[in-house]
Design a protein around this motif. Structure first.
Motif, mmCIF file in Angstrom:
data_model
loop_
_atom_site.group_PDB
_atom_site.id
_atom_site.type_symbol
_atom_site.label_atom_id
_atom_site.label_comp_id
_atom_site.label_asym_id
_atom_site.label_seq_id
_atom_site.Cartn_x
_atom_site.Cartn_y
_atom_site.Cartn_z
ATOM 1 N N LYS A 59 0.822 -1.207 0.000
ATOM 2 C CA LYS A 59 0.000 0.000 0.000
ATOM 3 C C LYS A 59 0.862 1.266 0.000
ATOM 4 O O LYS A 59 2.070 1.212 0.215
ATOM 5 C CB LYS A 59 -0.932 0.032 1.216
ATOM 6 N N LYS A 71 -6.148 -10.109 1.516
ATOM 7 C CA LYS A 71 -6.574 -9.910 0.136
ATOM 8 C C LYS A 71 -7.635 -10.951 -0.204
ATOM 9 O O LYS A 71 -7.482 -12.134 0.121
ATOM 10 C CB LYS A 71 -5.397 -10.021 -0.832
ATOM 11 N N ALA A 84 -9.853 -7.279 -3.851
ATOM 12 C CA ALA A 84 -10.134 -6.349 -2.763
ATOM 13 C C ALA A 84 -9.239 -6.637 -1.567
ATOM 14 O O ALA A 84 -8.626 -7.705 -1.453
ATOM 15 C CB ALA A 84 -11.601 -6.448 -2.354
ATOM 16 N N ASP A 85 -9.168 -5.662 -0.684
ATOM 17 C CA ASP A 85 -8.495 -5.811 0.607
ATOM 18 C C ASP A 85 -9.555 -5.752 1.696
ATOM 19 O O ASP A 85 -10.334 -4.784 1.774
ATOM 20 C CB ASP A 85 -7.469 -4.697 0.829
ATOM 21 N N SER A 102 -14.491 2.473 -2.540
ATOM 22 C CA SER A 102 -13.708 2.501 -3.776
ATOM 23 C C SER A 102 -13.507 3.938 -4.235
ATOM 24 O O SER A 102 -14.198 4.847 -3.806
ATOM 25 C CB SER A 102 -14.377 1.692 -4.882
ATOM 26 N N LYS A 109 -7.033 0.160 -4.904
ATOM 27 C CA LYS A 109 -7.293 -0.088 -3.489
ATOM 28 C C LYS A 109 -6.070 0.127 -2.613
ATOM 29 O O LYS A 109 -6.196 0.231 -1.384
ATOM 30 C CB LYS A 109 -7.821 -1.507 -3.300
ATOM 31 N N GLU A 110 -4.909 0.170 -3.199
ATOM 32 C CA GLU A 110 -3.689 0.406 -2.426
ATOM 33 C C GLU A 110 -3.486 1.883 -2.108
ATOM 34 O O GLU A 110 -2.530 2.246 -1.421
ATOM 35 C CB GLU A 110 -2.471 -0.130 -3.191
ATOM 36 N N SER A 113 -8.678 4.607 -1.188
ATOM 37 C CA SER A 113 -9.757 3.769 -0.656
ATOM 38 C C SER A 113 -9.248 2.828 0.428
ATOM 39 O O SER A 113 -9.948 2.550 1.408
ATOM 40 C CB SER A 113 -10.436 2.977 -1.773
ATOM 41 N N GLY A 114 -8.023 2.334 0.256
ATOM 42 C CA GLY A 114 -7.443 1.473 1.278
ATOM 43 C C GLY A 114 -7.161 2.219 2.567
ATOM 44 O O GLY A 114 -7.344 1.680 3.665
ATOM 45 N N ALA A 129 -11.945 -2.506 0.654
ATOM 46 C CA ALA A 129 -11.519 -1.601 -0.409
ATOM 47 C C ALA A 129 -11.266 -2.433 -1.657
ATOM 48 O O ALA A 129 -10.471 -3.373 -1.624
ATOM 49 C CB ALA A 129 -10.247 -0.853 -0.004
ATOM 50 N N PHE A 130 -11.958 -2.100 -2.765
ATOM 51 C CA PHE A 130 -11.856 -2.955 -3.945
ATOM 52 C C PHE A 130 -11.394 -2.192 -5.179
ATOM 53 O O PHE A 130 -11.598 -0.986 -5.297
ATOM 54 C CB PHE A 130 -13.193 -3.639 -4.234
ATOM 55 N N ASP A 131 -10.752 -2.944 -6.083
ATOM 56 C CA ASP A 131 -10.409 -2.420 -7.399
ATOM 57 C C ASP A 131 -11.620 -2.568 -8.313
ATOM 58 O O ASP A 131 -12.168 -3.667 -8.435
ATOM 59 C CB ASP A 131 -9.238 -3.197 -8.009
#
Length: 368
Positions: A59, A71, A84-85, A102, A109-110, A113-114, A129-131
């Motif tokens: 991240k 993950k 996603a994380d 998001s 997500k890194e 949002s992360g 938190a997702f891509d």
């Protein structure tokens, strides 16, 4: 002053907006709508990032000792696998409220949002938190395209995933959309009644800015010209068998408006938000990416989010502030608009001392 408006400040100066319009229209003539979206040439090796879920820390922010990170992957309604994380408070007892997050548009997500997800997990929520589809570690071909429909679905798919976790109370799920994903989050909340509360932070309405330009300044002639260029680009992509990517973006030449400088400062700086998988840091959208946004308004049914609450958060000095202000006016109660004094658009991406996490915590504790 409306009792639900936390703070009301003056709008950006007209000269600054004029400069922004000129720059946007210049980009529009090339068939590209930046809106804070980086458009950089992608190296062939960057075309598809293989998904290898694990617990390694990759991240742009420091890992917290107070949450567990994992993950995960799940599929949306279109069969696209999303990466996603998952962040969970340590020593969970019982079922907790959960939040899917998001954004920004062109981020992963890194990044922002992360950071939101980890911070809210520290405050007692299970977060994801997702891509979005076609970006980051999520699947979808071709790479680096966006869709107001599919990306709205991505939020609902995240709710699907969270609601199946044994540690989550599926009647207490909310969402946060940052920047361009603020509009997606509002659209998702309007259609998906499982979402009990929604936050749009430093929001962009991507369908509005792409179809009308900044501050709705695009003329009908300019819109027609842009659509003609995008339509002709489809012939080129069909002939080549692959979509063409936009020109380099977020690499400053010295005549950009301040908000473009702010974007570059975040996405290009290793000390802030640079990440090699992020479109805004190290990639580009396809040239035809704006097509699906040109005639599909995201916020047509924003009033149907009611009676579930909406919290808009925006910076006083953000060039994008008008998106939240007009969306706030269109939304039904209960709603609140929180203006952060002195903040610009990207301050709400990663500035821990600027992002109102106490307000976010209070909002979700009361409404989930």
């Amino acid at each position: 002053m409306n009792k639900h408006l936390s703070l009301h400040m003056a709008r950006p100066t007209e000269s600054a907006l004029d400069t922004g319009r000129r720059n946007l229209l210049k980009m529009t003539s090339m068939g590209i709508f930046a809106a804070g979206v980086a458009s950089t040439i992608i190296a062939p090796a960057f075309a598809q990032s293989p998904l290898q879920p694990g617990n390694e820390w990759d991240k742009t922010f420091v890992k917290s000792d107070h949450v567990d990170h994992q993950k995960v992957t799940f599929k949306n309604r279109y069969g696209i696998t999303l990466a996603a994380d998952l962040y969970q408070p340590k020593n969970i007892s019982g079922k907790l409220a959960a939040i899917a997050i998001s954004g920004p548009f062109g981020a992963i997500k890194e990044q922002s949002s992360g950071l939101y997800a980890q911070t809210m997990a520290e405050r007692g929520f299970i977060t994801l938190a997702f891509d979005p589809s076609y970006t980051g570690e999520s699947s979808g071909e071709p790479r680096h395209v966006a869709s107001p429909d599919i990306n709205t679905e991505d939020f609902s798919a995240a709710v699907d995933f969270l609601g199946l976790l044994p540690t989550v109370d599926r009647e207490r799920i909310g969402i946060i959309g940052i920047c361009g994903w603020g509009g997606m989050a509002l659209n998702a909340a309007a259609v998906d009644k499982r979402i009990k509360a929604v936050v749009a932070s430093t929001m962009y309405d991507m369908t509005r800015v792409m179809s009308k330009g900044y501050n709705d300044s695009m003329t009908q002639q300019q819109r027609t010209q842009t659509l003609e260029q995008l339509s002709q680009q489809r012939w080129k992509d069909a002939e080549n068998g692959t979509p063409e990517l936009g020109p380099i973006y977020n690499e400053l030449k010295g005549d950009e408006p301040q908000f473009m400088v702010d974007y570059a400062e975040y996405y290009k700086s290793p000390k802030r938000g640079f990440h090699p998988r992020a479109i805004n840091s190290n990639g580009s959208w396809t040239i035809t990416n704006p097509l699906s946004f040109m005639n599909m308004p995201l916020l047509s049914y924003i009033n149907e989010i009611s009676p579930r609450p909406i919290l808009f958060i925006h910076g006083e000095k953000a060039h994008s502030r008008y998106f939240s202000e007009t969306a706030y006016e269109k939304a039904a109660e209960p709603k609140e608009l929180m203006i952060i004094e002195g903040a610009n658009h990207v301050d709400l991406y990663d500035r821990i001392d600027v992002i109102p996490f106490d307000k976010l915590t209070d909002f979700f504790q009361k409404n989930l």
